[in-house]
Design a protein around this motif. Structure first.
Motif, PDB file in Angstrom:
ATOM      1  N   THR A 591       0.848  -1.184   0.000  1.00 29.35           N
ATOM      2  CA  THR A 591       0.000   0.000   0.000  1.00 29.35           C
ATOM      3  C   THR A 591       0.890   1.243   0.000  1.00 29.35           C
ATOM      4  N   ALA A 618      -2.833  11.052  -2.797  1.00 29.55           N
ATOM      5  CA  ALA A 618      -3.349   9.893  -3.525  1.00 29.55           C
ATOM      6  C   ALA A 618      -3.009   8.638  -2.739  1.00 29.55           C
ATOM      7  N   TYR A 619      -3.769   7.587  -3.015  1.00 29.97           N
ATOM      8  CA  TYR A 619      -3.579   6.310  -2.320  1.00 29.97           C
ATOM      9  C   TYR A 619      -3.674   5.188  -3.340  1.00 29.97           C
ATOM     10  N   GLY A 620      -2.910   4.143  -3.111  1.00 26.48           N
ATOM     11  CA  GLY A 620      -2.979   2.999  -4.001  1.00 26.48           C
ATOM     12  C   GLY A 620      -2.488   1.734  -3.328  1.00 26.48           C
ATOM     13  N   SER A 649       5.548   1.446  -8.415  1.00 23.18           N
ATOM     14  CA  SER A 649       4.701   2.515  -7.910  1.00 23.18           C
ATOM     15  C   SER A 649       4.733   3.716  -8.849  1.00 23.18           C
ATOM     16  N   ALA A 658      -6.687  13.046  -4.752  1.00 18.29           N
ATOM     17  CA  ALA A 658      -7.654  11.995  -4.418  1.00 18.29           C
ATOM     18  C   ALA A 658      -7.671  10.869  -5.449  1.00 18.29           C
ATOM     19  N   GLU A 659      -6.606  10.727  -6.198  1.00 21.91           N
ATOM     20  CA  GLU A 659      -6.531   9.683  -7.221  1.00 21.91           C
ATOM     21  C   GLU A 659      -6.229   8.338  -6.585  1.00 21.91           C
ATOM     22  N   LEU A 660      -6.868   7.273  -7.120  1.00 27.91           N
ATOM     23  CA  LEU A 660      -6.451   5.913  -6.787  1.00 27.91           C
ATOM     24  C   LEU A 660      -5.216   5.632  -7.614  1.00 27.91           C
ATOM     25  N   ALA A 661      -4.057   5.706  -6.983  1.00 28.84           N
ATOM     26  CA  ALA A 661      -2.781   5.757  -7.700  1.00 28.84           C
ATOM     27  C   ALA A 661      -2.634   4.578  -8.654  1.00 28.84           C
ATOM     28  N   TYR A 663      -0.605   1.937 -11.053  1.00 29.28           N
ATOM     29  CA  TYR A 663       0.675   1.261 -10.960  1.00 29.28           C
ATOM     30  C   TYR A 663       0.978   0.576 -12.278  1.00 29.28           C
TER      31      TYR A 663
END
Length: 886
Positions: A591, A618-620, A649, A658-661, A663
């Motif tokens: 994560t 952002a989070y992924g 990554s 706020a993007e769902l990063a 990959y």
């Protein structure tokens, strides 16, 4: 009841010096489950143990079975045994030994005496023959002072000893085995310790590979081959090419397994477990510099080509390279070198006597003018490590390094300007070939690392490793790929130049750990491993344009403050349901949380004035399963098939709020064979085919001087490699690799990996040979040790944009040394044939004729010159030598 005959036939050691065998310190006996009846006749399980340099049992395998219950009991006991490590010339070494464990039926009223014997072959049912006589069982133990090497195949008879000498009585041995105490009135019978049959073999033990392309590479004697830095040690793995367009101190561009991995974007690099890839670096996401590693301190490398091990993390798209440090020689070693182009080198290495090879201090200073204009360099580094024992079951390893470097770079030149002698150097071909346009190119860097690693041995054979580290680094790199082409100057002014400055400053703190519980599954000990990673980066990354005159910045390309948190965990399981079949599988979950402060936003947008700062987050996450199937076709031949998913990554500078990063995901598969022969002449050979598909790849873009995304890509490839050693006299390794990297045809099936446009810059054919021969001669009654080494690289034509190809490259490096007592002299020659070769080649539009010259819109060949023939002479002094040093 049981008899641990402990006839230890050492199968893996080093050199020709006398070997002191391992001595048991703790050997708790196996315990059969209550529901398992004792054997009606003696049952012998032949175990092959790997005993590491600390005396711990790191691996157990059954070479001869006595049944599942007896095998499991013997293996569960073996993982809890502790030894005084084997030594050679006073140095602790890792060895593999065969240990027969014999279970005998209980006999009341009679004495049983076990007579241990063994043979020095690698395996077979003849090991551990036990003769049963009347009497009680005596647990035989090895004699502490084993008497050195014996010829292969010789028989090691039992040698009588006393219980007092061995620190155990007969009743002690029986109590350990769970057989109870001696009957009343019976006197203790002295145990009979067998001696060792010791045969010299290879330098170190390699863990079982997770794929055919998983290489544990002891540097060993191949350290004799001339190399510019520790980065060149990666060439010991098949299918690897290095190129450097930035000078001595700039990170190498890595080509591996059909990938243009840039300076680290597709290869995870680690040093003693510490990650080296730098997130969101101004010169390229994943930038990883290994130039600071002192080559003499590199003991081995583990190169895992492909994403097949659950412990592989971020950037492990094409694979993972991990450097392991160690210094075998004790005492002080001082070396001074000088050579072509005013190159100078000073190294000081110290291994404190009576300490393991994991304790050392190393200092390295380098400087030189370089082989042409604007190639001067100077750098200094120190590396130190101490291994401390914490109690009886734990070791603490403390490591630190500090490094600083400054270097100049010649950059690229246009081929047409070289042919027409337009460069600002003498007009002869050599001067033009090595010339440079922009003297403002180059860079500087600093790096500091602190790491602490605690390794603990738990009850029931479990292991726990915990590591914490801190990394501080700063780099500044200036380069110019297009001259005067991209600038949009104020009206009425001339082009200011395309020189780009990439600046990076960051700090990293992290934790890594792994836990192996002392479990047994399907007769296999320690089948499960659990691990985790936690890493936090806080970095400033910036890119600016510089004026050609004076190097003053005039424009900002990007300027970001980036904070990244990576938390990951993995689990892997290994089972062997059949004696010839081993299954491995695991999954990794990573994560990422990204926070970016962009300091280069426009002062005005469509809605009016605004601030020039903006923050995004952002989070992924991604999950990566990996698995392999190993089939033992014969005792020496193994077929191994592996498959796995990996990921890279995102560069935080490219994310939106706020993007769902996203990959870059890689799917890879490999199948091939491995063959190994052990003996006075040790041989290992491997070969495999592989296929890979990447969801988002990158190709070098000259307009920004870094790799840019181009979409999906795919690869097909194959490799063969072989290494042969003869004691410590001859060491030869050779490899040949082929890979085809393409961009898939839009809408085509994902299975058509051979179709599509060939990707530029990636060589399709790579070959490498490294060889070293050592010997000794007697001159005037004095021993003189000598060495001759050769390195050869063959690089096939590299595809370039617009359907062009580079010329093939063939390079030869040779070195020789001679040592008399504590003095050694050496000479190395790189590029022996003085080939004019091009380290990097490109094909694009540029304008290096000046700010007012009209720019041509036609793409042309650009290159960075490779080094000509260079000489280096070395004087080495071995000081404070211990009498038993190698």
């Amino acid at each position: 009841m049981w008899i641990p005959t402990l006839v230890l036939c050492v199968l893996s050691a080093t050199g020709e010096l006398p070997v002191t065998p391992p001595v048991p310190l703790e050997a708790p006996g196996p315990v059969l489950p209550a529901e398992v009846p004792p054997p009606e006749v003696p049952a012998t399980v032949l175990l092959r143990l790997t005993i590491d340099r600390t005396g711990e049992v790191s691996q157990v395998e059954v070479r001869q079975s006595a049944g599942v219950a007896f095998d499991r009991a013997a293996m569960n006991a073996a993982v809890r045994w502790r030894f005084q490590p084997a030594r050679q010339g006073g140095e602790a070494i890792a060895v593999r030994v065969d240990v027969p464990v014999t279970f005998v039926p209980p006999v009341h009223g009679h004495h049983l005496e076990a007579v241990a014997s063994g043979q020095g072959s690698t395996a077979g049912p003849e090991h551990g023959e036990a003769e049963v006589r009347h009497g009680h069982a005596s647990a035989a133990r090895p004699e502490p002072g084993g008497d050195g090497a014996q010829p292969l195949g010789s028989r090691a008879p039992a040698v009588a000893g006393t219980g007092a000498e061995e620190g155990a009585t007969q009743s002690d041995a029986l109590t350990q085995s769970g057989a109870g105490s001696l009957p009343a009135g019976d006197a203790p019978v002295a145990p009979q310790p067998p001696s060792f049959s010791t045969t010299v073999r290879s330098a170190s033990y390699a863990p079982p590979p997770v794929a055919v392309g998983d290489f544990h590479i002891p540097v060993g004697q191949l350290a004799d081959v001339p190399r510019r830095s520790a980065s060149d040690l990666m060439l010991l793995a098949p299918g690897v090419m290095l190129a450097n367009h930035g000078g001595e101190g700039h990170a190498e561009s890595i080509y591996i397994r059909g990938f243009d991995a840039g300076e680290g974007k597709d290869v995870e690099l680690r040093l003693n477990g510490v990650p080296l890839n730098e997130v969101s670096h101004a010169h390229g996401h994943g930038y990883a510099d290994t130039y600071f590693i002192i080559p003499e301190l590199v003991e081995s490398l583990r190169v895992t080509e492909g994403p097949y091990d659950p412990s592989q993390g971020d950037f492990g798209v094409a694979g993972t390279v991990e450097y392991q440090l160690g210094l075998a020689r004790r005492g002080l070693t001082a070396s001074v070198s000088t050579g072509s182009y005013a190159s100078r080198r000073l190294s000081l290495l110290w291994g404190p006597p009576e300490s393991s090879e994991s304790t050392f201090v190393g200092l390295l200073l380098r400087q030189g003018h370089g082989f042409g204009p604007n190639r001067a360099y100077a750098n200094a580094g120190v590396m130190a490590q101490a291994e401390l024992r914490v109690g009886d079951t734990s070791r603490l390893r403390l490591f630190g390094t500090s490094y600083a470097s400054r270097f100049s770079s010649a950059g690229v030149v246009r081929e047409t300007d070289v042919v027409d002698a337009r460069l600002p150097c003498a007009t002869d071909p050599d001067s033009q070939f090595f010339c440079s346009y922009d003297p403002n190119q180059g860079g500087a860097g600093q790096r500091h690392i602190l790491s602490a690693e605690l390794q603990s041995r738990l009850k029931r054979g479990g292991r726990f490793v915990q590591q914490g580290y801190v990394v501080l680094r700063q780099t500044r790199i200036r380069d110019n790929f297009t001259g005067f082409l991209l600038d949009t100057p104020p009206e009425g002014e001339s082009q200011r130049g395309d020189n780009t400055e990439g600046y990076y400053r960051g700090s990293t703190v992290g934790l890594r750990g792994r836990y192996t519980p002392g479990l047994t599954l399907l007769g296999q000990p320690q089948p499960l491993e659990l691990g985790y990673v936690a890493r936090y980066d806080d970095v400033r990354t910036r890119s600016r344009r510089l004026r050609a005159s004076g190097g003053v910045p005039y424009s900002t390309v990007f300027d970001n403050q980036v904070r990244t948190t990576n938390v990951g965990a993995y689990a892997s399981l290994r089972v062997a349901p059949l004696s010839w079949l081993t299954l491995r599988g695991g999954v990794r979950l990573d994560t990422f949380l990204f926070g970016v402060d962009d300091h280069n936003r426009p002062a005005e947008d469509r809605d009016g004035p605004r601030l020039t700062d903006e923050s995004v987050e952002a989070y992924g996450f991604f999950a990566s399963p990996r698995a392999s199937v190993e089939v033992r076709l014969t005792p020496r031949l193994t077929w191994l098939t592996s498959a796995g998913l990996g990921a890279r990554s995102s560069d935080a500078a490219a994310l939106s709020d706020a993007e769902l990063a996203p990959y870059a995901r890689v799917t890879s598969g490999e199948t091939g064979l491995g063959w190994r022969l052990e003996g006075p002449v040790a041989l290992e050979a491997r070969g495999a085919f592989f296929a890979t598909r990447v969801s988002q790849d990158f190709v070098f873009d000259e307009t920004v001087g870094r790799n840019q995304p181009i979409g999906a890509s795919q690869r097909l490839g194959a490799f063969v490699s072989a290494r042969g050693t003869w004691q410590e006299r001859v060491d030869v390794q050779a490899s040949l690799a082929w890979a085809r990297a393409t961009l898939p045809v839009p809408g085509a099936s994902a299975w058509k990996l051979w179709d599509g446009t060939v990707m530029p810059y990636i060589p399709q054919l790579l070959g490498r040979v490294d060889a070293s021969v050592r010997g000794a001669a007697t001159i005037a009654g004095q021993r003189l040790d000598w060495n001759v080494a050769l390195g050869h690289s063959a690089i096939g034509p590299r595809p370039l944009p617009l359907d062009r190809y580079s010329a093939p490259v063939f390079l030869f490096d040779v070195g020789t040394r001679a040592r008399w007592k504590a003095v050694e002299v050496g000479l190395s020659v790189e590029n022996l044939l003085d080939t004019r070769w091009r380290e990097s080649e490109f094909n694009y539009v540029s304008n290096f004729r000046g700010p007012d010259a009209p720019a041509s819109l036609m793409a042309t060949r650009h290159f960075t010159a490779g080094a000509p023939r260079t000489f280096m002479g070395t004087l080495t002094l071995y000081l404070d030598l211990q009498e038993d040093s190698p």
